[in-house]
Design a protein around this motif. Structure first.
Motif, PDB file in Angstrom:
ATOM      1  N   ARG A  34      10.667  -9.601  11.510  1.00 21.23           N
ATOM      2  CA  ARG A  34       9.936  -8.388  11.888  1.00 21.23           C
ATOM      3  C   ARG A  34       9.071  -8.686  13.106  1.00 21.23           C
ATOM      4  O   ARG A  34       7.880  -8.985  13.002  1.00 21.23           O
ATOM      5  N   THR A  94       4.062   0.754   9.065  1.00 18.63           N
ATOM      6  CA  THR A  94       4.188   2.148   8.634  1.00 18.63           C
ATOM      7  C   THR A  94       4.753   3.054   9.716  1.00 18.63           C
ATOM      8  O   THR A  94       5.225   4.155   9.428  1.00 18.63           O
ATOM      9  N   LYS A 116       3.477   2.776   2.282  1.00 19.05           N
ATOM     10  CA  LYS A 116       4.804   2.185   2.132  1.00 19.05           C
ATOM     11  C   LYS A 116       4.856   1.349   0.852  1.00 19.05           C
ATOM     12  O   LYS A 116       3.931   0.609   0.552  1.00 19.05           O
ATOM     13  N   SER A 117       5.939   1.487   0.108  1.00 23.51           N
ATOM     14  CA  SER A 117       6.106   0.670  -1.096  1.00 23.51           C
ATOM     15  C   SER A 117       6.275  -0.789  -0.698  1.00 23.51           C
ATOM     16  O   SER A 117       6.626  -1.094   0.448  1.00 23.51           O
ATOM     17  N   GLU A 119       8.614  -2.792  -1.370  1.00 24.20           N
ATOM     18  CA  GLU A 119       9.993  -3.046  -0.954  1.00 24.20           C
ATOM     19  C   GLU A 119      10.238  -2.576   0.483  1.00 24.20           C
ATOM     20  O   GLU A 119      10.973  -3.207   1.240  1.00 24.20           O
ATOM     21  N   GLU A 120       9.602  -1.458   0.872  1.00 26.95           N
ATOM     22  CA  GLU A 120       9.752  -0.955   2.240  1.00 26.95           C
ATOM     23  C   GLU A 120       8.906  -1.744   3.227  1.00 26.95           C
ATOM     24  O   GLU A 120       9.309  -1.960   4.370  1.00 26.95           O
ATOM     25  N   ALA A 121       7.740  -2.159   2.799  1.00 28.31           N
ATOM     26  CA  ALA A 121       6.801  -2.824   3.711  1.00 28.31           C
ATOM     27  C   ALA A 121       7.237  -4.243   4.057  1.00 28.31           C
ATOM     28  O   ALA A 121       7.004  -4.715   5.165  1.00 28.31           O
ATOM     29  N   GLY A 122       7.850  -4.931   3.120  1.00 26.54           N
ATOM     30  CA  GLY A 122       8.263  -6.298   3.366  1.00 26.54           C
ATOM     31  C   GLY A 122       7.267  -7.314   2.831  1.00 26.54           C
ATOM     32  O   GLY A 122       6.156  -6.976   2.416  1.00 26.54           O
ATOM     33  N   THR A 126       3.070  -6.950   2.410  1.00 23.77           N
ATOM     34  CA  THR A 126       2.625  -6.911   1.018  1.00 23.77           C
ATOM     35  C   THR A 126       1.572  -7.985   0.755  1.00 23.77           C
ATOM     36  O   THR A 126       0.544  -7.730   0.123  1.00 23.77           O
ATOM     37  N   GLN A 223       5.560  -5.401  -6.472  1.00 22.37           N
ATOM     38  CA  GLN A 223       6.736  -4.605  -6.799  1.00 22.37           C
ATOM     39  C   GLN A 223       6.303  -3.209  -7.226  1.00 22.37           C
ATOM     40  O   GLN A 223       5.201  -3.009  -7.742  1.00 22.37           O
ATOM     41  N   SER A 224       7.187  -2.248  -7.007  1.00 18.05           N
ATOM     42  CA  SER A 224       6.893  -0.876  -7.406  1.00 18.05           C
ATOM     43  C   SER A 224       7.154  -0.702  -8.898  1.00 18.05           C
ATOM     44  O   SER A 224       7.851  -1.492  -9.532  1.00 18.05           O
TER      45      SER A 224
END
Length: 464
Positions: A34, A94, A116-117, A119-122, A126, A223-224
């Motif tokens: 990223r 984001t 952002k969850s 999983e989406e944020a990385g 996180t 984790q979500s």
């Protein structure tokens, strides 16, 4: 209006700490592939090091004492400005300036609301959220034991501790001592929680994030979804213990660790445990014993203003959990809310008033922590308690004016004010930039315990 150079030095050190914390994340984001997030971390590191270094170099020979006005300005501007420095990588993650800045305020104030969850944020973002929450929790402890304790000298003294002698002529004197003493306990509990979670089979990355977020009572997760989906019951218990340690009086914990005894206690830990046990018994009797564990933990997560959800189908109503979060944990803790010792003190006073109904001629005297409490001190506690509902209502009105629905306005106002974002039960990603901005302002208001924020705003424009 005079601005103390000590104020600028302290604020510069905050920037240096954030830039140092962000430094390894440049590598983490790069390894994650990223580049945009890595550039965001580079901006944070460079900006913090440059601004902080310039200020420190320009105020290096300043030794003048700084009083309450400078300390209040530091508390206010620390929560207002430092999140902006931490925001660039979150803005990159984001894809929105408003969302990234909102997440920075949410993390540092230990609110735990996210756009952002995980999983989406990385991975890097996180973990960055959890690190920011951990640093924000430590900052809350230091400010509570120094600045707010000095401002409370005419009241009940709920933040007073023998560990630190408050110097009213220079409130910056104790920052280093408070950071070393409370920081040692804070780091120790965090490491112990991390090791215990690892030993119980939790993923190393998940263990690290939960240990950082749990002690800070931030409610951030790697984790979500509900905890029972991806975390074992034993690990859930360790997480609840971490949250309790974060919400318990850190001065009492230092006393216990260093002297092997407790010199004072206000009963907040006992009250939190009783509430958790009561919720478990309620679920066992009214529904099924299999729901007792989740209900008890949900109660503990609420009262510590963490807001984790244990089961996919919660038993306790969300409204009850939010109301309990308004009470919060101890005064020298990472939790939000009115603070449990104030609630217990008011309940004790109410009991005395009820007792006087049967003995009208008896004098009503209130004692707390072994000391008599004057009526003027009780008035101050009442003002604190009443300021929160007032701020809640005004916050809901302000959020409604940005276009948020009636339900979302009240839910977001309550969760932001008590710094328990997950308890809002709303999708923050669906809120408008204006709504997110108002929510972030309420988070800062809650972290400053409302009245301190009002006092800080006053001294910004007042003469020393």
């Amino acid at each position: 209006m005079k601005w103390s150079p000590r104020f600028f030095r302290a604020l510069a050190w905050c920037m240096i700490f954030i830039s140092l914390a962000a430094l390894p994340f440049i590598l983490f984001a790069g390894l994650e592939g990223r580049g945009d997030i890595a550039r965001g971390f580079t901006v944070t590191v460079a900006s913090g090091a440059f601004i902080g270094g310039i200020v420190l170099a320009g105020t290096g020979q300043v030794n003048r004492p700084a009083g309450a006005s400078a300390a209040l300005r530091l508390a206010f501007f620390g929560w207002v400005l430092v999140p902006l420095l931490a925001a660039p990588p979150l803005i990159a993650a984001t894809g929105s300036m408003s969302s990234g800045i909102f997440e920075a305020y949410s993390a540092l104030t230990t609110t735990g609301a996210i756009i952002k969850s995980p999983e989406e944020a990385g991975v890097s973002i996180t973990l960055w959220r959890c690190v920011l929450a951990w640093l924000g929790g430590l900052g809350s402890l230091v400010l509570a034991a120094t600045v707010f304790a000095a401002l409370d000298r005419r009241g009940v003294g709920l933040r007073r501790t023998y560990l630190l002698t408050v110097e009213h002529s220079d409130l910056f004197t104790n920052f280093g001592r408070a950071l070393r003493r409370f920081g040692a306990i804070y780091v120790g509990v965090t490491l112990a929680g991390f090791v215990l979670l690892m030993l119980l089979g939790t993923d190393p990355f998940d263990s690290l994030c939960l240990a950082l977020s749990g002690i800070a009572t931030a409610g951030l997760a790697p984790q979500s979804g509900a905890l029972d989906v991806w975390l074992s019951p034993a690990a859930q218990g360790v997480l609840a213990l971490l949250c309790l340690m974060g919400a318990w009086n850190m001065a009492v914990q230092y006393d216990l660790a260093s002297r092997r005894r407790i010199s004072r206690g206000t009963g907040e830990l006992r009250a939190m445990l009783v509430l958790g046990l009561g919720a478990a018994l309620y679920a066992a009797v009214t529904i099924d014993i299999s729901h007792a564990w989740a209900s008890g933990l949900d109660m503990l997560f609420a009262i510590t203003t963490t807001g984790y959800q244990t089961a996919s189908q919660p038993v306790l109503p969300l409204t009850l959990l939010v109301l309990l979060a308004m009470a919060g944990g101890s005064t020298i803790s990472t939790s939000g809310g009115i603070k449990m010792p104030r609630i217990l003190l008011l309940l004790r006073r109410a009991g005395g008033e009820l007792s006087s109904l049967s003995h009208p001629s008896a004098a009503v005297r209130t004692r707390f922590i072994g000391r008599p409490v004057s009526d003027s001190a009780l008035t101050g506690v009442w003002v604190y308690a009443l300021a929160y509902p007032a701020a809640l209502g005004l916050g809901a009105v302000a959020l409604g004016m940005t276009g948020a629905s009636f339900h979302d306005s009240w839910a977001v106002s309550a969760a932001s004010l008590v710094n328990a974002g997950p308890l809002a039960g709303v999708d923050f990603a669906a809120l408008s930039p204006a709504t997110l901005a108002v929510s972030a302002a309420i988070m800062v208001l809650g972290r400053l315990e409302v009245l301190a924020a009002a006092a800080a705003i006053y001294v910004i424009f007042a003469r020393d």
